[in-house]
Design an enzyme around this catalytic site. Structure first.
Site, PDB file in Angstrom:
ATOM      1  CG  ASP A 323      -1.772  -1.230   1.166  1.00  0.00           C
ATOM      2  OD1 ASP A 323      -2.822  -0.950   0.519  1.00  0.00           O
ATOM      3  OD2 ASP A 323      -1.718  -1.993   2.032  1.00  0.00           O
ATOM      4  NE  ARG A 331       1.674  -0.173   4.110  1.00  0.00           N
ATOM      5  CZ  ARG A 331       0.720  -0.055   4.948  1.00  0.00           C
ATOM      6  NH1 ARG A 331       1.025   0.783   5.844  1.00  0.00           N
ATOM      7  NH2 ARG A 331      -0.531  -0.210   4.751  1.00  0.00           N
ATOM      8  NE  ARG A 391      -6.438   4.908   3.016  1.00  0.00           N
ATOM      9  CZ  ARG A 391      -7.184   3.837   3.098  1.00  0.00           C
ATOM     10  NH1 ARG A 391      -8.108   3.687   4.107  1.00  0.00           N
ATOM     11  NH2 ARG A 391      -6.795   2.600   2.251  1.00  0.00           N
ATOM     12  CE  LYS A 421      -6.018   1.489  -1.383  1.00  0.00           C
ATOM     13  NZ  LYS A 421      -5.030   0.779  -0.390  1.00  0.00           N
ATOM     14  CG  HIS A 422     -11.437   0.417  -0.621  1.00  0.00           C
ATOM     15  ND1 HIS A 422     -10.923   1.780  -0.269  1.00  0.00           N
ATOM     16  CD2 HIS A 422     -10.511  -0.704  -0.055  1.00  0.00           C
ATOM     17  CE1 HIS A 422      -9.898   1.682   0.350  1.00  0.00           C
ATOM     18  NE2 HIS A 422      -9.434   0.513   0.591  1.00  0.00           N
ATOM     19  CG  HIS A 434      -9.560  -1.914   8.894  1.00  0.00           C
ATOM     20  ND1 HIS A 434      -9.962  -0.817   7.792  1.00  0.00           N
ATOM     21  CD2 HIS A 434      -8.394  -2.528   8.155  1.00  0.00           C
ATOM     22  CE1 HIS A 434      -9.003  -0.757   6.667  1.00  0.00           C
ATOM     23  NE2 HIS A 434      -8.181  -1.684   7.152  1.00  0.00           N
ATOM     24  CG  ASP A 518      -9.661  -4.153   1.943  1.00  0.00           C
ATOM     25  OD1 ASP A 518      -8.616  -4.313   2.320  1.00  0.00           O
ATOM     26  OD2 ASP A 518     -10.187  -3.166   2.025  1.00  0.00           O
TER      27      ASP A 518
END
Length: 793
Positions: A323, A331, A391, A421-422, A434, A518
């Site tokens: 990601d 990352r 985001r 996404k998503h 989540h 996901d």
């Protein structure tokens, strides 16, 4: 049948070979019949390599040259041992065993059904390999002798082995020179030449092949393994994915459809290829892995990790994904720290979005990470969204579509797959998937006009991977099931909905690419549907790749069982695997010729290069947006000699802003102080403000519900600064919705992220070094907020 002369034997053998009969008559007529042990009988598998664990043999110490081939075919379920770890590699192979091995490889499905009889006089229905011999006859793999016999227990020769394998695999003459002394006039000269000219067999040191010599189990596995690998490599080179799939076991096929994470093994963070990863890759035949920041220490380490992972993967490379959205979701340490998608939204500039995608792709590619789970195509139309926010590019569907397509184009030009996404859209939710199951209740007209628009545009633009959302869309699929969590009736999320994925995405929108779920560790899936049943439902619905299954081994076995039982059709698996292989080929995954040394040598020229940093700064500076101003043009400015107090929710953030301010204003003789708001320290912040000439009040609302954020303390400080006529700026580092919840903000900027490029750009505007040129990419719709939690003043 009497003894024949040499000339008659050669004529008969050639005739038998042309009739698809590979057995010799003369030398083997008097060989002793051999009994097949019960352990071999019990090793007959329906799907090669599917359910049985790979046997560990203990008697290969004198057959090391064949160990790899024996283990390879054992894992595929093609050969088995005699129990107690015994393979007996020096034992000779019979004609019945040979056709059994080939049938298990080429026609495993036919072993599931009744088979017509063979009519061979010496193969009664009680023969342990009766079914395999019948299937071999039906498919023209081997026939019997003119007298109606098959000689099932006659030992195979090296000549017959070549004949069996060339016919079974339809091999043709290759380009390598072949000069074996003793095969030119042999009845099997043609198949031996085919095998030799493709490098599949070799002779002895004296230049002979010894065609009539019996073949041992070790030798046969070596010959067969070479042919299978040769055929797989040929399919890869020819991009014949149907052919390659035909040589993949069911285990390999469903393994391509799994992409777990590897964050830890044995309680330790995974940063190298450890034994746990090796076992997972080989036991589940994995098709991909996702990496997280825990797996990454620095760019050299992650490059080494990805290289070694690919070396472990066999002939089908891994999807290695990450990601790297930019902004808060990143990352790569030391990489270019892009300001994030909403910052790009504030610029409104497709050229910058394309440049952002391009440089992100360039950096990921040299690190060996060629799948990026980005861009986010969700439309953040709900200020209370707890997971998307900055985001997203914008609350405007058209702007999201334009910038999304530009980012995809940049990633594609750099050789990296964009996984958008998503789907069908996570922007207008108030629940983090989540943690729970969001439900989007809009009608279909609204979904078409808003949520689906960026995805439709990306499909028209050729996007090749789409990630599903664990969100229910009753307007598309109103099916409910009983929750395993609490027994309630819960709607089916998009990830598990055939109506959404097959009906809407593939059918109506015409999407042809790979669908990836996901994470299956998220509560919206895990709690309600069960980890294994959810995997089965997702694949049945249309998902090609399960991302982060809770238990990869269980998910792997679940899919194998579902195919065996007919719950998931073989065609479904075949189509998914073909899409995956086509995409891997398109992006050069099968080309693994670059050495690790060369990869490491290129890192410094790409990662965080000055060219990339220039794009990073340009986006950040173009994004800074005026939220509030006394004169409608500029925020309050910091002046020469000011005492500046920097207030933030965390001391670390305040100190970071202080350092950046002093670096940018080294000639202004500023005095600075930091203070913390909230956590019972607002009173101290008020005291610090009282002595200030200028206040930077930094807020960071992200990954939580905006209406439940602690706005009261912020409002208190704004009220006090207004009453004291202080110069100040409310510096929004997260979601830019402050003016919905706060009253009478006289000076405010949004920078859309707390990372260094964003905050540095904001400080430059406060110093008058830059102008705030960004346009707020989201609407300030107070009607979307249920109950304000602060007192409006």
């Amino acid at each position: 049948m009497g003894k024949l002369g040499l000339t008659q034997q050669l004529v008969l053998r050639k005739r038998l070979f042309n009739m698809h009969i590979t057995a010799t008559e003369v030398e083997q007529m008097n060989l002793k019949m051999m009994t097949i042990f019960g352990a071999v009988i019990g090793s007959m598998l329906v799907w090669a390599g599917s359910a049985a664990a790979e046997e560990q043999f203990t008697d290969l110490q004198h057959s090391k040259w064949a160990e790899d081939s024996i283990n390879y075919l054992s894992k595929r379920g093609t050969v088995a041992g005699y129990g107690n770890g015994m393979f007996i590699p020096e034992k000779h192979v019979t004609r019945a065993q040979a056709v059994t091995f080939i049938v298990r490889e080429l026609y495993p499905q036919q072993l599931q059904f009744a088979t017509e009889g063979t009519n061979y006089l010496d193969v009664p229905i009680t023969h342990p390999f009766y079914r395999e011999i019948a299937i071999a006859k039906k498919n023209g793999l081997a026939s019997g002798f003119p007298d109606g016999t098959f000689h099932p227990d006659t030992v195979m020769s090296r000549a017959e082995t070549a004949a069996f394998l060339t016919r079974a695999y339809s091999l043709v003459t290759g380009k390598q020179p072949a000069s074996l002394k003793d095969t030119e006039n042999h009845w099997a000269a043609a198949p031996i030449l085919i095998m030799s000219s493709n490098g599949l067999i070799g002779g002895y040191t004296d230049g002979t092949y010894r065609p009539d010599r019996p073949v041992t189990r070790a030798e046969f596995t070596v010959f067969m393994t070479r042919v299978i690998r040769f055929e797989r490599e040929a399919a890869i080179q020819d991009h014949d994915w149907d052919k390659l799939i035909s040589y993949m076991t069911l285990s390999e096929q469903v393994g391509q459809m799994l992409m777990p994470d590897i964050r830890q093994w044995n309680g330790q963070v995974t940063t190298t290829v450890n034994e746990g990863i090796k076992r997972s890759i080989h036991d589940q035949d994995l098709g991909g892995l996702i990496l997280f920041d825990k797996n990454i220490e620095d760019v050299r380490q992650v490059t080494t990790l990805t290289h070694n992972l690919q070396m472990e993967a066999g002939d089908i490379p891994l999807f290695l994904g990450i990601d790297q959205e930019g902004g808060d979701v990143k990352r790569i340490p030391g990489g270019t720290n892009l300001p994030g998608q909403m910052a790009l939204g504030a610029t409104g500039d497709t050229a910058l979005a394309e440049a952002a995608g391009s440089l992100t792709g360039e950096e990921l590619r040299v690190l060996g990470l060629k799948v990026n789970f980005a861009p986010v195509l969700d439309i953040n139309s709900n200020p209370d969204n707890p997971i998307i926010g900055i985001r997203s590019f914008s609350s405007d569907a058209d702007l999201v579509a334009r910038l999304g397509n530009a980012t995809i184009k940049g990633l594609r030009q750099s050789g990296v797959i964009a996984a958008v996404k998503h789907f069908p859209g996570h922007g207008d939710t108030t629940v983090d998937s989540h943690l729970g199951m969001p439900v989007l209740t809009h009608n279909r007209e609204r979904l078409d006009a808003v949520e689906l628009k960026p995805f439709r545009a990306s499909i028209e633009n050729g996007v090749e991977m789409i990630m599903t959302a664990h969100i229910a869309f009753p307007a598309v699929d109103n099916e409910h099931i009983i929750s395993l969590k609490d027994g309630s009736s819960v709607p089916i999320p998009a990830t598990l909905s055939k109506k959404v994925l097959t009906g809407l995405l593939r059918g109506e929108l015409g999407y042809k690419g790979v669908i990836i779920s996901d994470a299956f560790t998220m509560n919206a899936i895990a709690e309600h549907f069960g980890k294994n049943k959810a995997v089965e439902r997702a694949i049945s619905a249309g998902v090609d790749i399960i991302l982060m299954p809770q238990d990869p081994a269980a998910a792997h076995q679940t899919l194998i069982n579902a195919v065996k039982s007919g719950t998931i059709p073989e065609e479904t698996i075949h189509n998914s695997v073909k899409r995956i292989l086509e995409l891997k080929s398109k992006y050069g995954f099968f080309d693994r010729s670059e050495s690790l040394t060369h990869k490491l040598s290129t890192l410094n020229d790409v990662i965080g290069s000055e060219e990339h940093r220039t794009v990073e700064r340009k986006i950040a500076e173009r994004a800074v947006t005026l939220l509030a101003s006394r004169d409608g043009a500029l925020p309050d400015q910091i002046r020469q000699g000011d005492r500046v107090v920097i207030v933030a929710a965390e001391q670390e953030q305040a100190k970071k802003l202080e350092r950046q301010l002093m670096q940018a204003a080294s000639n202004l003789s500023l005095k600075t102080e930091t203070s913390v708001i909230g956590q019972g320290k607002t009173t101290e912040a008020l005291k610090a403000i009282d002595k200030a000439d200028y206040v930077i009040l930094a807020t960071y609302q992200f990954r939580n519900v905006a209406s439940q954020f602690g706005w009261t303390d912020v409002q208190t400080l704004i009220k006090e600064m207004n009453e004291r006529n202080k110069r100040y700026t409310l510096l929004s580092l997260g979601n830019p919705y402050e003016t919905i919840f706060l009253q009478n903000v006289r000076s405010g900027l949004a920078v859309y992220g707390k990372q260094e490029p964003n905050t540095t750009a904001g400080i430059k505007v406060l110093l008058g070094q830059l102008k705030a040129e960004g346009v707020l990419p989201v609407t300030m719709d107070k009607s979307r907020i249920p109950v304000p939690l602060t007192t409006w003043r």
